[in-house]
Write an enzyme that holds these catalytic residues in place. Structure first.
Site: not given
Length: 820
Positions: A16, A86, A503
Site C-alpha cells: 500500500c 588474480c 536433541d
C-alpha cells in the site's frame, strides 16, 4: 567531488501507499542518499546516492524497515586466473560494482560466487566487466551442468607447450650450463663452433621459447602490469624479459655494458619457462582431481529415461522429461528422476543418498530418488521433480556452495596477497640497487641474477591455492561420507566447537516410539481399558499416540468409539467412552483433575528409570492404568558419543522430554549435561547457556522444533531424515539418520583445517625463507647465489606441493562406519 550512483532495487512486502512511504523514509535516512522514489506498481525503488552510502547500507535500512531488497546469487565461470593476486583483483572489481553485496572467488574451481541486489546489476554485466579486465568470464545458467570444468584439455595443452619448450631449451641449457659444469666442454665449444655462434644459437632458440610456449606469460602478464594490477604472470614476464634482454644486449651490443659484465643468461630465461610450464601442467592435473566429488555425484544421474506414453515405452533424454510423466525403471537401472511409485514393488539401493547399505523396500505411494539403483523388481514412478529441483541436484548445489566458501582463516591470506606482487617487485628492484652499490665485480651481472631470482621465486600461486583446494577436496569427501556442508565456513567452525549438544527424540533415539508397558489397577480389565485409551489417542496426531495405537493393534485390541474429545495442551486428552469420562495424560494432568494417585502409581518411577515416558489413564475420576512408551536409543549412539569424547568434545542433551526420561537416556549413554523439559523456544536459551559456559557449541537435531537451536548454535547439524525446516536451518546436513555422520563431519573438519594450516605454512614459509635467499643474503657468508632456474623450479614445486597435499583429503577414512 563524489560521483553519484543510481540503483534500481526490487523490494518485497510492498502492499500500500503507507508501505511506499515507510520504504522511502528508510532509504532517505541513509547518509548519502539524495533521492529514493518507490514505485508500488513495479515494487521497485530508484535510489540516487553517493558516499558514505553503500549498497550494503541501503539493503540494511530496507531490511530493518521490513521491505527487504531482493537478493540474487550468480555463479560466474572465470578463466585465466593464475594466482592469489588474480583472485584478489577479480574480487575487488566485483565488490566495487554498485549493487554487489558479496563476492567470493575460488581459484581452485575457477568460479566466482556473487550475491547482488536484484535489479541493480546482472550476471551478464558482471561477466562483461571481469572479461574486459583480462579474465574471460561467463555466467553459469541455473540449468547448466554443475560439473567442474574439465581440466584435462587444459592440462594436455600445457603438457604440449612444456614438451616443446623443453625440446627447444635443451640445446641452450647444454651449451651454456655444460660449459660451466665441465670446463673441457666449454673449451670444445669455443674451438669447434665458437662462443659467438653458441650465443647466437641460444638467442634464436630462447626467442622461439619465449615467443612460442612462453607467450602466454607475456600476453597475460604485461597487460596486467600496464593496468597497475601485476600478478604471477607479470613476475614471470618481468624476470624472463630481464634475463633475455640483458643477454640480447650482451650479444648484439656488448660494448655498451661495463667491462666484464657482457654475460648471457638465455638458459635462465628458457629454463624458467620450461619449469613453470611443467608446474602449471601438474597444477592443472591436480586441480582436475579436486572436483572429482561433484563429478561423481553428477555421474549418478542417468542421461536417458524410459517414459510411459499411452502404454508405450519410449526413451527420452532426462532433460526433456517433465513433472507428472510416468517413467519406467527396470531392474538394475538407476532411477532417472525423483518420483512417486505408481506401480510395482522392488528394493532400491539408496546408499548414495542416505549412506545406509541396506536396500529400501518400495511399493505404491513410496518416493524414489533420482540416481538411486533399482533392485530386482520393475517400477513405474510419476515424476515429482526435475532439473535443479531434484534431491541429487540440491545435494550437488549444496556441496558446490560449500566449496566456494571463504573461511575466516582466509582473511590473513587476502590481506597479504593484496600487496604481495607489488612488494615482490619492490624487493627485486631494491635487490638490484643494493647489488649495484655494494656488490663485487661484475656487480651488474650479479644484480641481474639476484633480481630475476626474486621475481621468479615468489609464489602467490601457492597462497591462492592453499585454502580453496583443501575446502573443495574436504567438503567433497565429506559429502561422500554422508556429511553435506551447506555453509563452507562451518568446515572451520565445527572442529573448534567444544560442546556437541543433541536433541533426544529422532536424533539420539529412533524417533519411532513403542508401547512397552501397560499396567492396570485392580478391578480393571486390561483389554477394555486399552481399547478406551486407543479410542482417545486415535484422535491425536502426537507420535506417542501413534505408538499406543500400534501397541494396541499388536495386542489385537481395536479402539473403542469415543466422542467429545478435547485436547488439554501440554497435559493430555479427555473424552467420553460409553458414557464414561476418560482422561489420558501426564501425572500433573491427573493431579489437576483431582484423580487420586494411589496404588499402581508407585510403578511409574521404575518405568521412568528405564527411559520410558509414562502416561496415566483415569476413568470416571479413578486411576485405571499406567502406560509406558519408550523411544529406543539408536544402536550406534553410544559408539558415536564415545568417539566424540575421544576427540575431546563434551556431550550435552537438550530435550523437551520429562527430566526422568531424559536422565535415563543420559545415564545409558554417559551424557554429562542434560537440559530436559525444554520448550522449543527454550532450546535457544539452552544453547546460549552452553556457549557461555564452554564457548562454541555444535547442535544436532532433526525436528521443526529444533530449527531455532540449529540456527543459533555456532554450527547446526541436521539429521537428513528430519524435517525440511530443520535442514534449511542447519549448516551441515547428515544425509542419513546415522550418528556416525556427526563423527565423520568432525573428523573431516579437523583434517581439512590441519591440511589448510599445512598449506598456508608452506606457502608463507616458502616465500619468507627463499625470497631473501634469492636476493643474495647468503652470498656474503658462503658465496651462494640462487640461480633463477632453481627459483623457477622451487616456485613450480610449491604450487604442486600445496595441491598434492590437499588431494590427500580424498583418502580420509570414516572415523565411524555406518551401522549395517
Amino acid at each position: 567531488m563524489t560521483t553519484a550512483t543510481t540503483l534500481t532495487l526490487s523490494l518485497e512486502n510492498l502492499s500500500c501507499a503507507s508501505c511506499v512511504g515507510r520504504a522511502e523514509r528508510a532509504l532517505t535516512a541513509v547518509d548519502g542518499v539524495s533521492a529514493a522514489p518507490v514505485n508500488l506498481a513495479t515494487e521497485t525503488a530508484r535510489v540516487e546516492f553517493s558516499a558514505p552510502a553503500t549498497a550494503d547500507a541501503l539493503a540494511g535500512a530496507l531490511d530493518r524497515a521490513g521491505y527487504p531488497a531482493r537478493r540474487e546469487t550468480a555463479v560466474l565461470e572465470v578463466e585465466a586466473m593464475s594466482c592469489a593476486s588474480c583472485v584478489g583483483r577479480v574480487e575487488r572489481m566485483l565488490a566495487a560494482t554498485p549493487g554487489v553485496l558479496e563476492a567470493r572467488v575460488n581459484l581452485a574451481s575457477e568460479r566466482a560466487f556473487v550475491t547482488y541486489l536484484a535489479g541493480a546489476t546482472t550476471p551478464q554485466t558482471l561477466s562483461a566487466k571481469i572479461t574486459k579486465a583480462g579474465f574471460p568470464t561467463r555466467p553459469r545458467e541455473d540449468n547448466a551442468s554443475t560439473v567442474p570444468r574439465d581440466k584435462a584439455a587444459e592440462a594436455e595443452a600445457l603438457k604440449r607447450k612444456a614438451l616443446l619448450a623443453a625440446v627447444l631449451t635443451a640445446p641452450v641449457f647444454i651449451l651454456e650450463m655444460g660449459g660451466h659444469l665441465f670446463p673441457a666442454f666449454h673449451h670444445w665449444i669455443a674451438r669447434s663452433i665458437g662462443l659467438g655462434t653458441s650465443h647466437w644459437i641460444q638467442l634464436v632458440l630462447t626467442t622461439l621459447v619465449l615467443a612460442g610456449p612462453g607467450r602466454l606469460f607475456f600476453t597475460k602478464g604485461i597487460p596486467a602490469l600496464l593496468r597497475g594490477a601485476p600478478e604471477m604472470n607479470a613476475l614471470v614476464a618481468l624476470g624472463t624479459s630481464a634475463a633475455y634482454l640483458y643477454s640480447l644486449v650482451s650479444v648484439l651490443a656488448p660494448g655498451i655494458l661495463p667491462a666484464g659484465t657482457a654475460n648471457v643468461y638465455f638458459e635462465a630465461a628458457a629454463v624458467i619457462i620450461v619449469l613453470i610450464l611443467i608446474g602449471r601442467w601438474m597444477e592443472a592435473r591436480a586441480k582436475g582431481r579436486t572436483g572429482e566429488a561433484i563429478r561423481a555425484l553428477v555421474a549418478l544421474a542417468p542421461n536417458d529415461a524410459l517414459v510411459d506414453v499411452d502404454g508405450k515405452t519410449i526413451t527420452r533424454p532426462v532433460s526433456q522429461v517433465v513433472t507428472g510423466e510416468v517413467v519406467v525403471i527396470r531392474p538394475g537401472e538407476r532411477v532417472p528422476l525423483d518420483g512417486e511409485v505408481v506401480e510395482g514393488e522392488s528394493l532400491v539401493d539408496e546408499s548414495m543418498i542416505s549412506g545406509e547399505p541396506v536396500p529400501v523396500a518400495k511399493v505404491i505411494g513410496h518416493t524414489v530418488t533420482g540416481g538411486t539403483v533399482n533392485g530386482t523388481g520393475a517400477l513405474k514412478a510419476r515424476v515429482t521433480a526435475v532439473g535443479p529441483d531434484t534431491l541429487l541436484a540440491q545435494i550437488v548445489r549444496m556441496v558446490e556452495d560449500a566449496q566456494g566458501a571463504r573461511l575466516p582463516i582466509q582473511a590473513l591470506v587476502d590481506r597479504i596477497t593484496a600487496v604481495f606482487v607489488p612488494i615482490v617487485m619492490a624487493i627485486a628492484a631494491l635487490t638490484v640497487v643494493v647489488w649495484l652499490v655494494i656488490g663485487p665485480d661484475p656487480a651488474l651481472g650479479l644484480a641481474l641474477v639476484a633480481g630475476v631470482s626474486v621475481l621468479i621465486i615468489a609464489c602467490p600461486c601457492a597462497m591462492g591455492l592453499a585454502t580453496p583446494t583443501s575446502i573443495m577436496v574436504g567438503t567433497g569427501r565429506a559429502a561422500q561420507l554422508g556429511a553435506l556442508f551447506r555453509r563452507g565456513d562451518a568446515l572451520q567452525t565445527l572442529q573448534s566447537a567444544q560442546v556437541v549438544a543433541f536433541d533426544k527424540t529422532g536424533t539420539l533415539t529412533e524417533g519411532r516410539p513403542k508401547l512397552t508397558a501397560f499396567e492396570v489397577a485392580d478391578g480393571w480389565i486390561p483389554d477394555e481399558v486399552l481399547a478406551m485409551v486407543a479410542g482417545v489417542e486415535a484422535q491425536s496426531e502426537h507420535p506417542l499416540a501413534q505408538a499406543i495405537l500400534q501397541g494396541a493393534a499388536d495386542r489385537n485390541v481395536g479402539p473403542a468409539k469415543v466422542k467429545d474429545v478435547q485436547t488439554e495442551t501440554g497435559f493430555g486428552l479427555r473424552a467420553q467412552v460409553n458414557g464414561q469420562r476418560v482422561l489420558v495424560g501426564s501425572q500433573q494432568y491427573m493431579a489437576r483433575e483431582d484423580v487420586m494417585l494411589t496404588g499402581i502409581v508407585d510403578r511409574a518411577d521404575p518405568m521412568r528409570s528405564r527411559g520410558e515416558t509414562v502416561f496415566f489413564t483415569a476413568i470416571d475420576g479413578q486411576l485405571a492404568a499406567l502406560i509406558g512408551v519408550s523411544d529406543p536409543v539408536k544402536p550406534e549412539a553410544a559408539r558415536a558419543l564415545q568417539a566424540l569424547r575421544a576427540m575431546g568434545k563434551d556431550i550435552a542433551m537438550i530435550t523437551g522430554d520429562d527430566p526422568a526420561t531424559a536422565a535415563a537416556i543420559a545415564d545409558q549413554l554417559g551424557i554429562d549435561y542434560v537440559d530436559a523439559g525444554v520448550l522449543p523456544g527454550g532450546k535457544v536459551a539452552a544453547i546460549e547457556a552452553l556457549q557461555a559456559l564452554f564457548g562454541k557449541v555444535a547442535f544436532v537435531g532433526d525436528g521443526i522444533n529444533d530449527a531455532p537451536a540449529l540456527a543459533s548454535a555456532d554450527v547446526g547439524l541436521a539429521i537428513g531424515t528430519g524435517t525440511d525446516v530443520a535442514i534449511e536451518a542447519a549448516d551441515v546436513v547428515l544425509s542419513s539418520g546415522a550418528l556416525s555422520g556427526v563423527v565423520n563431519a568432525f573428523e573431516i573438519s579437523r583434517r581439512s583445517m590441519t591440511n589448510i594450516r599445512q598449506n598456508l605454512f608452506w606457502a608463507f614459509g616458502y616465500n619468507v625463507l627463499l625470497i631473501p635467499v634469492a636476493a643474495g643474503i647468503l652470498y656474503p657468508l658462503w658465496g651462494v647465489l640462487l640461480s633463477p632456474m632453481l627459483g623457477a623450479g622451487a616456485m613450480a614445486a610449491s604450487s604442486v606441493l600445496v595441491l598434492t597435499n590437499a588431494l590427500r583429503l580424498r583418502f580420509v577414512r570414516p572415523k565411524l562406519e555406518e551401522p549395517t
